[in-house]
Design an enzyme around this catalytic site. Sequence first.
Site, PDB file in Angstrom:
ATOM      1  N   VAL A 100       0.925  -1.405   0.124  1.00 26.94           N
ATOM      2  CA  VAL A 100      -0.039   0.117   0.013  1.00 26.94           C
ATOM      3  C   VAL A 100       1.097   1.465   0.487  1.00 26.94           C
ATOM      4  O   VAL A 100       1.909   1.319   0.661  1.00 26.94           O
ATOM      5  CB  VAL A 100      -0.696  -0.311   1.443  1.00 26.94           C
ATOM      6  CG1 VAL A 100      -1.304   1.647   1.394  1.00 26.94           C
ATOM      7  CG2 VAL A 100      -1.890  -1.350   0.825  1.00 26.94           C
ATOM      8  N   HIS A 150     -22.205  -2.420   2.056  1.00 27.17           N
ATOM      9  CA  HIS A 150     -22.706  -1.748   1.723  1.00 27.17           C
ATOM     10  C   HIS A 150     -22.836  -0.569   2.134  1.00 27.17           C
ATOM     11  O   HIS A 150     -23.754  -0.647   3.045  1.00 27.17           O
ATOM     12  CB  HIS A 150     -23.697  -1.713   0.485  1.00 27.17           C
ATOM     13  CG  HIS A 150     -24.295  -0.578  -0.476  1.00 27.17           C
ATOM     14  ND1 HIS A 150     -23.992  -0.405  -1.412  1.00 27.17           N
ATOM     15  CD2 HIS A 150     -25.229  -0.197  -0.204  1.00 27.17           C
ATOM     16  CE1 HIS A 150     -24.506   0.806  -1.966  1.00 27.17           C
ATOM     17  NE2 HIS A 150     -25.706   0.539  -1.282  1.00 27.17           N
TER      18      HIS A 150
END
Length: 145
Positions: free
Chosen positions: A3, A104
């Site tokens: 990352v 979500h």
Amino acid sequence: PSVVFSHPPIGTIGLTEEQAVAKYGQDNLKLYKSSFANLFYGIFDVNSADKPQTRMKLICAGDDELVVGIHCIGMGVDEMMQGFGIAMRMGATKADFDNTIAIHPTASEELVTMGTWGTSTLITGAKANTLNGEAGAEPKLKSKM
């Protein structure tokens, strides 16, 4: 996983597309790509095309679509790489990703909803084939209760 904590953050796991082509051949690969505006920016009164984009690529190899590479840039990708790295080390396939309920609203849901849902070969990298409704894996116990 690797990352880069930049703005936007970048996250990569596994092979690049070029490395996968060299290792497995273009005909043995299936690529899934997505570009979208992160839902974080949904409340801002700005045209969607003008919002910062998140881009994701899932690289799969073989008939079983073994996930061999994940590459992402955009808000939140730095936080999701570790879990997907574990999945790849355990032999996750595209069908395993498809069989995961998306959380979500998150950017990571994109990786488990890429492509046309349900079209992946139902081959899993898991010890227990939950794709066909089997129970999940059980721990090995030292003694019976």
